[in-house]
Write a protein that holds these residues in place. Sequence first.
Motif, PDB file in Angstrom:
ATOM      1  N   ILE A 183       0.858  -1.185   0.000  1.00 21.09           N
ATOM      2  CA  ILE A 183       0.000   0.000   0.000  1.00 21.09           C
ATOM      3  C   ILE A 183       0.895   1.236   0.000  1.00 21.09           C
ATOM      4  O   ILE A 183       1.747   1.395   0.875  1.00 21.09           O
ATOM      5  CB  ILE A 183      -0.909   0.031   1.254  1.00 21.09           C
ATOM      6  CG1 ILE A 183      -1.740  -1.248   1.372  1.00 21.09           C
ATOM      7  CG2 ILE A 183      -1.805   1.261   1.242  1.00 21.09           C
ATOM      8  CD1 ILE A 183      -2.753  -1.459   0.296  1.00 21.09           C
ATOM      9  N   GLY A 184       0.740   2.049  -1.005  1.00 24.99           N
ATOM     10  CA  GLY A 184       1.509   3.294  -1.107  1.00 24.99           C
ATOM     11  C   GLY A 184       0.559   4.405  -1.505  1.00 24.99           C
ATOM     12  O   GLY A 184      -0.663   4.259  -1.385  1.00 24.99           O
ATOM     13  N   PHE A 188      -3.491   3.958  -1.251  1.00 27.51           N
ATOM     14  CA  PHE A 188      -3.909   4.181   0.140  1.00 27.51           C
ATOM     15  C   PHE A 188      -5.374   4.616   0.240  1.00 27.51           C
ATOM     16  O   PHE A 188      -6.123   4.129   1.082  1.00 27.51           O
ATOM     17  CB  PHE A 188      -2.991   5.225   0.802  1.00 27.51           C
ATOM     18  CG  PHE A 188      -3.201   5.344   2.283  1.00 27.51           C
ATOM     19  CD1 PHE A 188      -2.933   4.276   3.124  1.00 27.51           C
ATOM     20  CD2 PHE A 188      -3.675   6.515   2.845  1.00 27.51           C
ATOM     21  CE1 PHE A 188      -3.128   4.378   4.492  1.00 27.51           C
ATOM     22  CE2 PHE A 188      -3.876   6.627   4.213  1.00 27.51           C
ATOM     23  CZ  PHE A 188      -3.601   5.555   5.036  1.00 27.51           C
ATOM     24  N   LYS A 189      -5.782   5.502  -0.656  1.00 25.75           N
ATOM     25  CA  LYS A 189      -7.174   5.971  -0.628  1.00 25.75           C
ATOM     26  C   LYS A 189      -8.139   4.787  -0.828  1.00 25.75           C
ATOM     27  O   LYS A 189      -9.093   4.615  -0.076  1.00 25.75           O
ATOM     28  CB  LYS A 189      -7.384   7.019  -1.722  1.00 25.75           C
ATOM     29  CG  LYS A 189      -8.822   7.410  -1.937  1.00 25.75           C
ATOM     30  CD  LYS A 189      -8.968   8.413  -3.057  1.00 25.75           C
ATOM     31  CE  LYS A 189     -10.200   8.104  -3.862  1.00 25.75           C
ATOM     32  NZ  LYS A 189     -10.460   9.119  -4.888  1.00 25.75           N
ATOM     33  N   THR A 353      -5.644  15.907   0.201  1.00 24.86           N
ATOM     34  CA  THR A 353      -4.528  15.411  -0.608  1.00 24.86           C
ATOM     35  C   THR A 353      -4.590  13.897  -0.773  1.00 24.86           C
ATOM     36  O   THR A 353      -4.075  13.357  -1.742  1.00 24.86           O
ATOM     37  CB  THR A 353      -3.138  15.768  -0.024  1.00 24.86           C
ATOM     38  OG1 THR A 353      -3.073  15.288   1.299  1.00 24.86           O
ATOM     39  CG2 THR A 353      -2.849  17.234  -0.067  1.00 24.86           C
ATOM     40  N   VAL A 354      -5.215  13.224   0.187  1.00 25.57           N
ATOM     41  CA  VAL A 354      -5.347  11.767   0.050  1.00 25.57           C
ATOM     42  C   VAL A 354      -6.700  11.391  -0.555  1.00 25.57           C
ATOM     43  O   VAL A 354      -6.771  10.644  -1.533  1.00 25.57           O
ATOM     44  CB  VAL A 354      -5.172  11.055   1.417  1.00 25.57           C
ATOM     45  CG1 VAL A 354      -5.448   9.563   1.289  1.00 25.57           C
ATOM     46  CG2 VAL A 354      -3.780  11.289   1.962  1.00 25.57           C
ATOM     47  N   MET A 355      -7.778  11.952   0.005  1.00 30.22           N
ATOM     48  CA  MET A 355      -9.109  11.475  -0.376  1.00 30.22           C
ATOM     49  C   MET A 355      -9.700  12.189  -1.588  1.00 30.22           C
ATOM     50  O   MET A 355     -10.662  11.703  -2.178  1.00 30.22           O
ATOM     51  CB  MET A 355     -10.078  11.587   0.821  1.00 30.22           C
ATOM     52  CG  MET A 355      -9.667  10.752   2.022  1.00 30.22           C
ATOM     53  SD  MET A 355      -9.354   9.013   1.644  1.00 30.22           S
ATOM     54  CE  MET A 355     -10.997   8.403   1.295  1.00 30.22           C
ATOM     55  N   GLY A 356      -9.134  13.321  -1.953  1.00 31.25           N
ATOM     56  CA  GLY A 356      -9.661  14.041  -3.113  1.00 31.25           C
ATOM     57  C   GLY A 356     -10.390  15.300  -2.679  1.00 31.25           C
ATOM     58  O   GLY A 356     -10.664  15.505  -1.497  1.00 31.25           O
ATOM     59  N   THR A 357     -10.709  16.132  -3.689  1.00 32.54           N
ATOM     60  CA  THR A 357     -11.258  17.442  -3.360  1.00 32.54           C
ATOM     61  C   THR A 357     -12.779  17.494  -3.444  1.00 32.54           C
ATOM     62  O   THR A 357     -13.380  18.480  -3.073  1.00 32.54           O
ATOM     63  CB  THR A 357     -10.678  18.520  -4.303  1.00 32.54           C
ATOM     64  OG1 THR A 357     -10.760  18.008  -5.630  1.00 32.54           O
ATOM     65  CG2 THR A 357      -9.227  18.831  -3.976  1.00 32.54           C
ATOM     66  N   ASN A 358     -13.419  16.453  -3.954  1.00 30.21           N
ATOM     67  CA  ASN A 358     -14.888  16.481  -3.907  1.00 30.21           C
ATOM     68  C   ASN A 358     -15.443  15.197  -3.311  1.00 30.21           C
ATOM     69  O   ASN A 358     -14.771  14.176  -3.221  1.00 30.21           O
ATOM     70  CB  ASN A 358     -15.502  16.809  -5.277  1.00 30.21           C
ATOM     71  CG  ASN A 358     -15.440  15.639  -6.225  1.00 30.21           C
ATOM     72  OD1 ASN A 358     -16.033  14.592  -5.970  1.00 30.21           O
ATOM     73  ND2 ASN A 358     -14.717  15.805  -7.320  1.00 30.21           N
ATOM     74  N   ARG A 367     -10.900   8.054  -8.790  1.00 29.49           N
ATOM     75  CA  ARG A 367      -9.716   8.868  -9.069  1.00 29.49           C
ATOM     76  C   ARG A 367      -8.645   8.708  -8.003  1.00 29.49           C
ATOM     77  O   ARG A 367      -8.950   8.578  -6.813  1.00 29.49           O
ATOM     78  CB  ARG A 367     -10.119  10.334  -9.186  1.00 29.49           C
ATOM     79  CG  ARG A 367     -10.800  10.591 -10.515  1.00 29.49           C
ATOM     80  CD  ARG A 367     -10.695  12.026 -10.904  1.00 29.49           C
ATOM     81  NE  ARG A 367     -11.381  12.885  -9.933  1.00 29.49           N
ATOM     82  CZ  ARG A 367     -11.666  14.166 -10.176  1.00 29.49           C
ATOM     83  NH1 ARG A 367     -11.313  14.686 -11.330  1.00 29.49           N
ATOM     84  NH2 ARG A 367     -12.294  14.888  -9.285  1.00 29.49           N
ATOM     85  N   LYS A 368      -7.406   8.757  -8.458  1.00 27.12           N
ATOM     86  CA  LYS A 368      -6.250   8.653  -7.559  1.00 27.12           C
ATOM     87  C   LYS A 368      -6.187   9.839  -6.604  1.00 27.12           C
ATOM     88  O   LYS A 368      -6.702  10.907  -6.906  1.00 27.12           O
ATOM     89  CB  LYS A 368      -4.981   8.690  -8.413  1.00 27.12           C
ATOM     90  CG  LYS A 368      -4.282   7.365  -8.531  1.00 27.12           C
ATOM     91  CD  LYS A 368      -2.949   7.589  -9.209  1.00 27.12           C
ATOM     92  CE  LYS A 368      -2.650   6.440 -10.146  1.00 27.12           C
ATOM     93  NZ  LYS A 368      -1.455   6.641 -10.915  1.00 27.12           N
ATOM     94  N   SER A 369      -5.467   9.661  -5.526  1.00 26.99           N
ATOM     95  CA  SER A 369      -5.262  10.756  -4.573  1.00 26.99           C
ATOM     96  C   SER A 369      -4.515  11.897  -5.258  1.00 26.99           C
ATOM     97  O   SER A 369      -3.562  11.647  -5.998  1.00 26.99           O
ATOM     98  CB  SER A 369      -4.401  10.286  -3.409  1.00 26.99           C
ATOM     99  OG  SER A 369      -5.018   9.249  -2.722  1.00 26.99           O
ATOM    100  N   PRO A 370      -4.907  13.146  -4.983  1.00 25.75           N
ATOM    101  CA  PRO A 370      -4.156  14.275  -5.557  1.00 25.75           C
ATOM    102  C   PRO A 370      -2.667  14.237  -5.188  1.00 25.75           C
ATOM    103  O   PRO A 370      -1.826  14.699  -5.965  1.00 25.75           O
ATOM    104  CB  PRO A 370      -4.842  15.495  -4.935  1.00 25.75           C
ATOM    105  CG  PRO A 370      -6.223  15.033  -4.613  1.00 25.75           C
ATOM    106  CD  PRO A 370      -6.099  13.595  -4.240  1.00 25.75           C
TER     107      PRO A 370
END
Length: 429
Positions: A183-184, A188-189, A353-358, A367-370
């Motif tokens: 897990i990286g 991770f999300k 930054t991990v879970m996303g902005t919306n 979608r991948k983590s920002p």
Amino acid sequence: MPVIESTRAATRWITRIVPVILVGAVSYATFVVVGRVCSTFLINKRREVGAAIVILVLYFILLLLMIATYLRTVTTVLFDTGVVPLGPQVEERKKTESEARRQGRRGTDFESRLYYDGPDLDPDSPGLEQFYTKDVFICENDGRPKWCSECLNWKADRVHHSSEISRCVFRMDHYCPWVGGMIGENSFKYFVQFTTYTACYCGLVLGATASSLHKQVSEGSPLDAHFIAAIALAAFFGLFTFLMTVTSMRYIFLNMTNVDALSSRSKVYQMAVRAPRGTVSTDKFSVVTYPLPKEDEEEEQRNGRFNGDMGAGNRSGAGPARRDDLATRTFAVLKTEPGENPWDIGIWRNWQTVMGTNIFDWFLPIRKSPCANHDSHESFYPMGHVMADVLARYSLSGVAGKDSDSAGLEMKELGRRGSGNLEGVRIGN
Ligand SMILES: [Zn+2]
């Protein structure tokens, strides 16, 4: 696409058996909840159709989300792990090692190492540019980035070498046999979503079976053994995934990983922070200038043409140089205090930054983590108030303030960009 798996055969076997166990457990839970609880007990026996429908709807929504996040996590850890590419010398090393094995020599002993595995000393080392084109990066004492002697490549910020998969992993968290890999930052999300949905799913199975069992007890009717088995299973997996979720959420809010957490109280980060050209080494910090000087330039440096005191990279206060002077970037090598986390940018932004902005990003494994995007020219990962504290401690604001060259201006701009990566950094004000 190369599959990245554990280098240990036993672990590889475990990761192949685990999905079978999970499919078995979920099939059994479906049989108990749908067949025994809803159909036989609630609908046929007690005529509680409404309760059965609510349980069934929730059950299948959670099951679907759990399967989707599981598949997304598994495929990501296997095919898109988020590893640093192997250095160009790795192939060469493999050849040397296999040659040595053929000749019956042993290359594992440190004394008899057949190759140099230290940092690439070439000033134009491939990949080095990705570091000094940023404004901050984690570095060694000489101002060069960290080096992995296994992957024979530079290690970006927050990269750790995993002996489990024998690769350097971005924002490495932990090796998880339940999802079959490392897990990286890429996974991770999805992993957190998976543990969260699984904990909820287990909670539902536990609630539905336990309340049905309770009703049987109060009715005095014979107990269904499947209810008891399902309660035990759901309690076991539920507790496990609940604890994983709580720990992971804590790391998200603190902007940490399992690896960071191991030394979170004592860890000192050393970073190369871009300073205006002309910044010179002091007794508190040294400076390094990129691109690193080539050998002939180094010779001149030794002959006093450059007035610095540091190894290979130093050209502080430099006059005309062979390399394009305008393209040079000077960095001050600074340290955090023990336990400071430069990546902490506040609970809300740590989460984003991990879970996303919306909100869809938070719940769906699409979608991948920002934070997996490292294109920013500021740093590999956004940095928080610790950066400003460090600069203030080294009185670098003053140095930058007196400077008027382009690098100095950039530093000032950096300070003004309050919402940018280096939030709160105030240089030259
Ligand atoms: Zn490595």
